[in-house]
Design a protein around this motif. Sequence first.
Motif, mmCIF file in Angstrom:
data_model
loop_
_atom_site.group_PDB
_atom_site.id
_atom_site.type_symbol
_atom_site.label_atom_id
_atom_site.label_comp_id
_atom_site.label_asym_id
_atom_site.label_seq_id
_atom_site.Cartn_x
_atom_site.Cartn_y
_atom_site.Cartn_z
ATOM 1 N N ARG A 41 0.875 -1.219 0.119
ATOM 2 C CA ARG A 41 0.118 -0.024 -0.121
ATOM 3 C C ARG A 41 0.786 1.405 -0.100
ATOM 4 O O ARG A 41 0.541 2.296 -0.675
ATOM 5 C CB ARG A 41 -0.951 0.013 1.212
ATOM 6 N N ALA A 42 2.027 1.179 0.864
ATOM 7 C CA ALA A 42 2.708 2.416 0.800
ATOM 8 C C ALA A 42 3.580 2.597 -0.435
ATOM 9 O O ALA A 42 3.999 4.052 -0.481
ATOM 10 C CB ALA A 42 3.690 2.412 2.081
ATOM 11 N N ARG A 44 3.198 2.895 -3.435
ATOM 12 C CA ARG A 44 2.455 3.415 -4.465
ATOM 13 C C ARG A 44 2.830 5.079 -4.158
ATOM 14 O O ARG A 44 2.934 5.774 -5.375
ATOM 15 C CB ARG A 44 0.861 3.607 -4.308
ATOM 16 N N THR A 45 3.115 5.496 -3.126
ATOM 17 C CA THR A 45 3.462 7.116 -2.868
ATOM 18 C C THR A 45 4.683 7.220 -2.302
ATOM 19 O O THR A 45 4.983 8.265 -2.005
ATOM 20 C CB THR A 45 2.437 7.640 -1.984
ATOM 21 N N PHE A 46 5.437 6.079 -1.955
ATOM 22 C CA PHE A 46 6.814 6.142 -1.500
ATOM 23 C C PHE A 46 7.899 7.010 -2.205
ATOM 24 O O PHE A 46 7.928 6.669 -3.357
ATOM 25 C CB PHE A 46 7.167 4.713 -0.884
ATOM 26 N N ASP A 47 8.338 8.019 -1.844
ATOM 27 C CA ASP A 47 9.245 8.694 -2.486
ATOM 28 C C ASP A 47 10.631 8.760 -1.563
ATOM 29 O O ASP A 47 10.724 9.104 -0.764
ATOM 30 C CB ASP A 47 8.966 10.220 -2.523
#
Length: 78
Positions: A41-42, A44-47
């Motif tokens: 889930r994380a 996808r937006t992890f930078d």
Amino acid sequence: EAWTEFVNRYTPRLFGWCRKQGLQDSDAADVSQEVLGKLVRAIRTFDYDPRRGSFRGWLKTVTNNAIRDFVAERSRPG
């Protein structure tokens, strides 16, 4: 293919961190799977920003939080 490689590389590490915190094998496996689910889930937006620390350090923090949550859930009367 990349996810399979990730899982193969990091699951033993997650499991080891859980065992070092005193979880039994079956509980360590459950928490490891929970962490992998959170990562799905994380991610996808992890930078990734190396200035904020290493990926492995972040992963260990996520794992430690999952262990803490697991132990707290088991400690609740119910």
